[in-house]
Design an enzyme around this catalytic site. Structure first.
Site, PDB file in Angstrom:
ATOM      1  N   GLY A 111      26.914  38.975  41.164  1.00 18.36           N
ATOM      2  CA  GLY A 111      25.835  38.016  41.058  1.00 18.36           C
ATOM      3  C   GLY A 111      26.215  36.694  41.573  1.00 18.36           C
ATOM      4  N   GLU A 143      34.714  29.220  37.843  1.00 19.97           N
ATOM      5  CA  GLU A 143      35.169  30.536  37.583  1.00 19.97           C
ATOM      6  C   GLU A 143      36.444  30.491  36.636  1.00 19.97           C
ATOM      7  OE1 GLU A 143      34.795  33.877  38.030  1.00 19.97           O
ATOM      8  OE2 GLU A 143      36.833  34.327  37.038  1.00 19.97           O
ATOM      9  N   GLY A 166      34.320  41.231  39.301  1.00 24.23           N
ATOM     10  CA  GLY A 166      34.587  42.519  38.878  1.00 24.23           C
ATOM     11  C   GLY A 166      35.115  43.302  40.426  1.00 24.23           C
ATOM     12  N   HIS A 216      31.216  49.491  32.673  1.00 23.13           N
ATOM     13  CA  HIS A 216      29.814  49.270  33.198  1.00 23.13           C
ATOM     14  C   HIS A 216      28.947  48.819  32.341  1.00 23.13           C
ATOM     15  CE1 HIS A 216      31.166  52.681  36.416  1.00 23.13           C
ATOM     16  NE2 HIS A 216      31.609  51.479  36.788  1.00 23.13           N
ATOM     17  N   GLY A 224      25.003  41.245  35.923  1.00 23.65           N
ATOM     18  CA  GLY A 224      24.658  42.641  35.485  1.00 23.65           C
ATOM     19  C   GLY A 224      23.776  42.414  34.161  1.00 23.65           C
TER      20      GLY A 224
HETATM   21  C1  LIG Z   1      38.313  49.208  36.303  1.00 25.50           C
HETATM   22  C2  LIG Z   1      36.718  48.899  36.757  1.00 25.50           C
HETATM   23  C3  LIG Z   1      36.510  49.647  37.868  1.00 25.50           C
HETATM   24  C4  LIG Z   1      34.974  49.355  38.111  1.00 25.50           C
HETATM   25  N1  LIG Z   1      34.773  50.092  39.076  1.00 25.50           N
HETATM   26  C5  LIG Z   1      33.328  50.121  39.645  1.00 25.50           C
HETATM   27  C6  LIG Z   1      32.994  50.844  40.903  1.00 25.50           C
HETATM   28  O1  LIG Z   1      33.823  51.471  41.543  1.00 25.50           O
HETATM   29  N2  LIG Z   1      31.615  50.650  41.429  1.00 25.50           N
HETATM   30  C7  LIG Z   1      30.718  49.743  40.494  1.00 25.50           C
HETATM   31  O2  LIG Z   1      29.595  49.700  41.032  1.00 25.50           O
HETATM   32  N3  LIG Z   1      31.367  49.162  39.648  1.00 25.50           N
HETATM   33  C8  LIG Z   1      32.442  48.999  39.032  1.00 25.50           C
HETATM   34  N4  LIG Z   1      32.958  48.603  38.166  1.00 25.50           N
HETATM   35  C9  LIG Z   1      32.083  47.452  37.388  1.00 25.50           C
HETATM   36  C10 LIG Z   1      31.721  46.330  38.203  1.00 25.50           C
HETATM   37  O3  LIG Z   1      32.921  45.685  38.197  1.00 25.50           O
HETATM   38  C11 LIG Z   1      30.598  45.369  37.213  1.00 25.50           C
HETATM   39  O4  LIG Z   1      29.371  46.103  37.067  1.00 25.50           O
HETATM   40  C12 LIG Z   1      30.473  44.094  38.059  1.00 25.50           C
HETATM   41  O5  LIG Z   1      31.550  43.354  38.521  1.00 25.50           O
HETATM   42  C13 LIG Z   1      29.540  43.158  37.299  1.00 25.50           C
HETATM   43  O6  LIG Z   1      29.154  42.241  38.196  1.00 25.50           O
HETATM   44  P1  LIG Z   1      28.401  40.747  37.416  1.00 25.50           P
HETATM   45  O7  LIG Z   1      28.265  39.940  38.582  1.00 25.50           O
HETATM   46  O8  LIG Z   1      27.622  41.197  36.584  1.00 25.50           O
HETATM   47  O9  LIG Z   1      29.861  40.065  36.664  1.00 25.50           O
HETATM   48  P2  LIG Z   1      31.297  40.145  37.001  1.00 25.50           P
HETATM   49  O10 LIG Z   1      31.749  40.996  38.381  1.00 25.50           O
HETATM   50  O11 LIG Z   1      31.879  40.809  35.859  1.00 25.50           O
HETATM   51  O12 LIG Z   1      31.663  38.723  37.410  1.00 25.50           O
HETATM   52  C14 LIG Z   1      31.700  37.690  36.105  1.00 25.50           C
HETATM   53  C15 LIG Z   1      32.743  36.365  36.388  1.00 25.50           C
HETATM   54  O13 LIG Z   1      32.598  35.554  35.544  1.00 25.50           O
HETATM   55  C16 LIG Z   1      33.490  34.725  34.931  1.00 25.50           C
HETATM   56  N5  LIG Z   1      33.138  34.352  33.644  1.00 25.50           N
HETATM   57  C17 LIG Z   1      33.040  34.853  32.580  1.00 25.50           C
HETATM   58  N6  LIG Z   1      32.648  34.090  31.713  1.00 25.50           N
HETATM   59  C18 LIG Z   1      32.845  32.935  32.368  1.00 25.50           C
HETATM   60  C19 LIG Z   1      32.736  31.478  31.928  1.00 25.50           C
HETATM   61  N7  LIG Z   1      32.438  30.989  30.670  1.00 25.50           N
HETATM   62  N8  LIG Z   1      33.253  30.342  32.634  1.00 25.50           N
HETATM   63  C20 LIG Z   1      33.617  30.631  33.950  1.00 25.50           C
HETATM   64  N9  LIG Z   1      33.263  31.936  34.507  1.00 25.50           N
HETATM   65  C21 LIG Z   1      33.314  32.824  33.690  1.00 25.50           C
HETATM   66  C22 LIG Z   1      34.366  36.217  34.992  1.00 25.50           C
HETATM   67  O14 LIG Z   1      35.816  35.803  34.902  1.00 25.50           O
HETATM   68  C23 LIG Z   1      34.138  36.925  36.070  1.00 25.50           C
HETATM   69  O15 LIG Z   1      34.890  36.611  37.469  1.00 25.50           O
HETATM   70  C24 LIG Z   1      34.159  48.715  37.645  1.00 25.50           C
HETATM   71  C25 LIG Z   1      34.781  47.812  36.313  1.00 25.50           C
HETATM   72  C26 LIG Z   1      35.907  48.002  35.938  1.00 25.50           C
HETATM   73  C27 LIG Z   1      36.563  47.297  34.875  1.00 25.50           C
END
Ligand SMILES: Cc1cc2nc3c(=O)[nH]c(=O)nc-3n(C[C@H](O)[C@H](O)[C@H](O)COP(=O)(O)OP(=O)(O)OC[C@H]3O[C@@H](n4cnc5c(N)ncnc54)[C@H](O)[C@@H]3O)c2cc1C
Ligand code: SF4
Length: 533
Positions: free
Chosen positions: A22, A41, A92, A467, A500
């Site tokens: 996101g 971050e 992620g 997830h 997410g």
């Molecule tokens: C081992 C593993 C394998 C996966 N494999 C897949 C796959 O193959 N395909 C797939 O679709 N999904 C996969 N996923 C899931 C995917 O990684 C997540 O669904 C996705 O990254 C979520 O995206 P997001 O933008 O919601 O948040 P994220 O990508 O989790 O990013 C959030 C970021 O915000 C940061 N953050 C949090 N709190 C704070 C704060 N207070 N201040 C500053 N920064 C902060 C975190 O450090 C992180 O970097 C996997 C997950 C894991 C753990």
């Protein structure tokens, strides 16, 4: 920084909290619309050489800064789910298994999406997300994928197996070449060597992590990414927002206040919900929807495993996930692999237990140990397991949700952390998927070893999930959800959520492509920066 932002004592036009799927979309699209953007971050910035060689190097693999671990993998135990999530510049994407697929059409017909045809609404955003993330069909299957295909074919009598699209550069193995994706604007890339280390950080540079696409291009447009900076609270100020931060690790953790006209919260489900709950508790965002933290979903997921008696390179060769299969109408299965030596997460497994209460589960584990003590103790030996294990990821789009809330924690010296509870009348998230267990047992027979389930499931009867989704539901009114259908926080102009946490249903497949497409949708509705304000 623009003269305008600076002149008003602001650090940027937009602050983005979090740099995952996101946050990275937000950073690039806002910069393209002419805004000054700062991304905050909490995790580190990584180069291919920095990643650990196996996940046994816990300090470089896990994110647990209080324990001196500053890696990419966060593990958050809740009462109703063990949540795995990523941390670092790229969120992620650093730790994910590269799978970029779209849910079945029926997922978009669920009422939780609200009015309109969301499959149609997101169609071109999915296309753009695929292009940006470099999704291509995985060119080769792993050995356990072939076994899974055979087993499910034997059970269903039909071929339900699909090769997945993955975000990996499959040029000549180990050979660097100039940017193959963005007409020369992106970084040089190196072809995948099929080493299987995708989930501990790609040491080759073949994974299309966000720091190589969205964030890379955003930084070229002037976006500042500030790593190792944890957002603590958000509060409104005259004509803008202030975000209080501190350094995310270390004995001295200097604080700072960042100011901007608008804020996009993209800290992932757990980060976003905790940050907003904390800001509300601090009295800064008292008008947030009472539904904040509700409708959190585990993707109805269950993680199981089967092992072989002997290690063999063929068990671990290939990208982490290459394909999937529908074991029945609602259960999607994938084989997952770590590289040899990456045994750490396999400590969180126990022999597959029968469904039931605590006593039934404990008896089941004990029974398995007594029946074959030497074999199981050998399997439990922490060293060398990844080299002979195939992990099964089972996902369903069935309903079910829990609520996240802040709980006081004595070990945080008066601080709080997230806890989970079940809303009244709500069944616990699915942990026990019979067809997945049947497949795990058959796979163990074919591999010559044992079937395994997650420790969390054996001890608490709760699933492990990579997830996690929801917590900031989209809805037309604040009584029903936290944000509107364009990611704007109800009652808080200039505050957005894009990650997410806005996904309204269990997708039943890996969610990153959908999160990216939804973020593209949200950012498409932010107007261009006016020439002067
Ligand atoms: C081992 C593993 C394998 C996966 N494999 C897949 C796959 O193959 N395909 C797939 O679709 N999904 C996969 N996923 C899931 C995917 O990684 C997540 O669904 C996705 O990254 C979520 O995206 P997001 O933008 O919601 O948040 P994220 O990508 O989790 O990013 C959030 C970021 O915000 C940061 N953050 C949090 N709190 C704070 C704060 N207070 N201040 C500053 N920064 C902060 C975190 O450090 C992180 O970097 C996997 C997950 C894991 C753990
Ligand atoms: S298999 Fe190895 S080289 Fe290929 S993407 Fe995964 S970690 Fe990178």
């Amino acid at each position: 920084m623009s003269v305008e932002a600076e002149g008003r004592g602001r650090d940027a036009d937009f602050l983005v909290v979090g740099s995952g799927f996101g946050g990275s979309v937000a950073a690039l699209r806002l910069a393209q619309k002419g805004y000054d953007v700062v991304v905050l971050e909490q995790g580190r910035r990584w180069r291919a050489d920095d990643f650990p060689r196996t996940n046994m190097e816990l300090r470089r693999y896990l994110w647990a800064p209080r324990l001196g671990c500053r890696g990419i993998q966060s593990v958050t135990p809740l009462r109703h789910a063990l949540v795995l999530h990523g941390t670092g510049v790229g969120g992620g994407s650093l730790v994910y298994a590269n799978v970029l697929i779209q849910p079945d059409a029926q997922v978009f017909r669920r009422p939780e999406w609200g009015a309109g045809d969301w499959e149609e609404r997101l169609r071109h955003h999915y296309r753009e997300a695929r292009r940006m993330l470099g999704a291509v069909p995985c060119p080769a299957l792993g050995r356990t994928d072939e076994l899974l295909r055979d087993i499910v074919h034997g059970m269903r009598g039909t071929d339900e197996h699909r090769v997945h699209d993955v975000g990996v550069f499959f040029g000549a193995a180990g050979v660097e070449r100039a940017d193959p994706y963005f007409g020369g604007e992106g970084p040089a890339r190196t072809g995948c060597t099929r080493c299987g280390a995708c989930m501990i950080g790609c040491p080759v540079g073949a994974k299309n992590t966000l720091d190589r696409n969205y964030l890379w291009l955003a930084e070229r447009l002037g976006v500042r990414v500030v790593p190792e900076t944890e957002a603590l609270t958000i509060r409104p100020e005259a004509d803008g927002w202030a975000v209080e931060t501190r350094r995310s690790w270390g004995l001295r953790r200097p604080r700072r206040t960042w100011r901007a006209r608008r804020v996009v919260v993209s800290a992932g489900v757990l980060g976003t919900v905790e940050l907003l709950l904390r800001s509300r508790r601090a009295g800064a965002l008292t008008g947030l929807s009472p539904r904040l933290g509700d409708f959190v979903r585990t993707n109805s997921e269950s993680i199981l495993a089967a092992d072989a008696t002997e290690a063999d390179p063929s068990w671990t060769e290939g990208v982490a996930i290459t394909s999937g299969v529908h074991a029945d109408e609602r259960t999607h299965l994938e084989m997952v692999r770590f590289n040899a030596g990456s045994d750490a997460l396999l400590w969180l497994t126990l022999p597959l237990v029968e469904e039931g209460g605590t006593l039934a589960r404990a008896t089941s584990v004990l029974g398995a140990l007594l029946r074959r003590p030497m074999r199981l103790l050998r399997s439990l030996w922490p060293s060398g397991r990844a080299a002979r294990t195939g992990i099964i990821l089972a996902m369903q789009s069935t309903d079910g949700h829990l609520t996240l809330e802040l709980r006081p924690r004595w070990w945080r010296l008066g601080g709080t952390s997230l806890g989970s509870r079940l809303p009244e009348g709500q069944a616990p998230p699915v942990a026990h998927i019979p067809v997945a267990r049947a497949v795990a047992r058959r796979l163990a027979e074919r591999m010559g070893g044992e079937a395994w389930g997650s420790l969390h499931e054996a001890v608490l009867g709760a699933p492990a999930t990579a997830h996690i989704l929801g917590g900031c539901r989209m809805a037309a009114t604040p009584d029903a959800g936290v944000v509107d259908f364009e990611g704007r926080v109800h009652g808080h102009p200039g505050l957005y959520v894009a990650d997410g946490s806005v996904v309204p249903v269990n997708l039943g497949v890996n969610p990153s492509l959908t999160i990216t497409a939804l973020a593209e949708h949200i950012l498409a509705h932010v107007p261009e920066r006016p020439a002067s304000r």
